[in-house]
Design a protein around this motif. Structure first.
Motif, mmCIF file in Angstrom:
data_model
loop_
_atom_site.group_PDB
_atom_site.id
_atom_site.type_symbol
_atom_site.label_atom_id
_atom_site.label_comp_id
_atom_site.label_asym_id
_atom_site.label_seq_id
_atom_site.Cartn_x
_atom_site.Cartn_y
_atom_site.Cartn_z
ATOM 1 N N ILE B 114 45.246 33.418 29.197
ATOM 2 C CA ILE B 114 44.442 33.732 28.005
ATOM 3 C C ILE B 114 45.368 34.154 26.870
ATOM 4 O O ILE B 114 45.263 33.671 25.744
ATOM 5 N N HIS B 118 46.295 31.956 23.490
ATOM 6 C CA HIS B 118 46.045 32.558 22.176
ATOM 7 C C HIS B 118 47.324 32.540 21.335
ATOM 8 O O HIS B 118 47.308 32.119 20.180
ATOM 9 N N GLN B 126 42.339 27.627 25.093
ATOM 10 C CA GLN B 126 41.706 28.898 24.731
ATOM 11 C C GLN B 126 40.240 28.898 25.163
ATOM 12 O O GLN B 126 39.739 29.857 25.742
ATOM 13 N N SER B 127 39.559 27.792 24.862
ATOM 14 C CA SER B 127 38.142 27.714 25.209
ATOM 15 C C SER B 127 37.951 27.651 26.718
ATOM 16 O O SER B 127 37.042 28.283 27.258
ATOM 17 N N ALA B 130 38.549 31.146 28.173
ATOM 18 C CA ALA B 130 37.527 32.096 27.717
ATOM 19 C C ALA B 130 36.207 31.808 28.433
ATOM 20 O O ALA B 130 35.495 32.719 28.858
ATOM 21 N N LYS B 131 35.908 30.516 28.591
ATOM 22 C CA LYS B 131 34.673 30.134 29.267
ATOM 23 C C LYS B 131 34.714 30.550 30.735
ATOM 24 O O LYS B 131 33.703 30.971 31.300
ATOM 25 N N VAL B 133 36.263 33.192 31.987
ATOM 26 C CA VAL B 133 35.977 34.628 32.066
ATOM 27 C C VAL B 133 34.484 34.866 31.809
ATOM 28 O O VAL B 133 33.847 35.671 32.490
ATOM 29 N N ALA B 134 33.924 34.127 30.847
ATOM 30 C CA ALA B 134 32.490 34.274 30.561
ATOM 31 C C ALA B 134 31.670 33.939 31.802
ATOM 32 O O ALA B 134 30.710 34.637 32.129
#
Lengths: 162, 174
Positions: B114, B118, B126-127, B130-131, B133-134
């Motif tokens: 991550i 970044h 990045q997406s 992030a997805k 972790v979401a």
């Protein structure tokens, strides 16, 4: 199993990174992260996206009320709303949530009820007042699970039939 | 690094650049793959990173950089096609399969990725992370989220604070 201190490492990331993570979550999950640690308390408030999926506006209205109230004027870039059931009386809610650049709204329209298309330009009026520069609204109306109408409102606020 | 699969350079061989991790490991990679990083793109366009020079990346260790480059090499051909509008369904499915497996990793590696994604500004990565972790957060109770993300169990004080918060945020738990 989680490695020791994993949460701390995550919390140490920049706001912009954590907000990116939250932007992939339905709003209800994003709000719940405020319980993780002090670091996360206000993050969901500044996440530039909202996503609410629900059975109906009626079912979600308490959540929507609180979320809108707490967010206040925090800018929202993208708003995704999806309801299985949506009717004309719910249009004011849509107006409350549309101070955004992109609004994607999916609803299963009630059978037999006239689509309140005539009322929907209200949405674009609101957007104009708030000066959205690159506004686009995709309004997909589903009837019985089938896409019935897709309306695109562009900058000039004229609904275009696709 | 592995030899390039296809060369689209002027003389048949793809241009290579060298990236140097924080622990001084050198990675030679196609310029097209490294250019997925917005941070590196300008340097590479300016002709940097070639020859014996190399581009130092003081914030990325070798384990993380090797993982980042694995992603870039896989995604470079599609990115070169401008997001591959004419990619076949098979190609897209293959990339999706790759992505899913790519983030099926140890949490500490995920968190390092991550940061690296970044810092290097690799949008797709990045997406993707992030997805991931979401997805680890989605649909869980606060305690489940804490455990999944690797937070220590709350102290009694923190637990009391959490309880008070849950009362205040009752509307988000209905």
């Amino acid at each position: 199993m989680a490695s020791a201190g994993g949460g701390d490492r995550l919390s140490a990331l920049l706001d912009v990174v954590l907000e990116h993570v939250l932007s992939f979550l339905p709003s209800v999950d994003a709000v719940r992260t405020c319980l993780l640690a002090q670091r996360w308390r206000g993050l969901w408030l500044s996440t530039p996206s909202q996503r609410v999926d629900g059975e109906s506006v009626k079912e979600c209205h308490r959540f929507l009320d609180h979320m809108l109230l707490l967010r206040g004027h925090a800018p929202v870039d993208t708003c995704d709303l999806s309801f299985n059931d949506f009717s004309k009386r719910d249009v004011p809610y849509l107006n409350l949530m549309c101070r955004v650049r992109v609004l994607r709204f999916y609803a299963d329209w009630r059978r037999g009820e006239r689509l309140p298309v005539g009322d929907l330009p209200l949405i674009t009026n609101t957007l104009t007042r708030h000066g959205a520069a690159l506004m686009s609204i995709v309004l997909a109306v589903f009837v019985q699970g089938m896409i019935q109408t897709i309306l695109c409102f562009l900058m000039d606020c004229h609904p275009l039939r696709v | 690094m592995a030899a390039p699969e296809s060369g689209d350079g002027n003389n048949g061989a793809a241009r290579m650049v060298t990236l140097i991790s924080s622990d001084n490991t050198r990675f030679e990679v196609e310029a097209a793959a490294a250019s997925l990083s917005q941070t590196l793109q300008l340097t590479i366009l300016d002709g940097g990173g070639g020859g014996g020079d190399g581009i130092p990346l003081p914030n990325v260790d070798s384990a993380t950089l090797s993982k980042v480059l694995e992603y870039c090499i896989k995604h470079a051909p599609a990115a070169a096609n401008g997001g591959a509008p004419n990619a076949t369904a098979v190609d897209r499915a293959e990339l999706e399969r790759f992505d899913n497996e790519f983030v099926n990793i140890d949490q500490s590696v995920l968190y390092s990725l991550i940061m690296a994604a970044h810092n290097l500004e690799i949008e797709g990565l990045q997406s993707l992370v992030a997805k991931k972790v979401a997805d680890m957060i989605k649909g869980k109770s606060p305690m489940e989220i804490r455990r999944t993300l690797g937070f220590p169990d709350p102290t009694p004080e923190e637990q009391a604070e959490m309880n008070a918060h849950m009362l205040e945020y009752g509307w988000a738990y209905e």
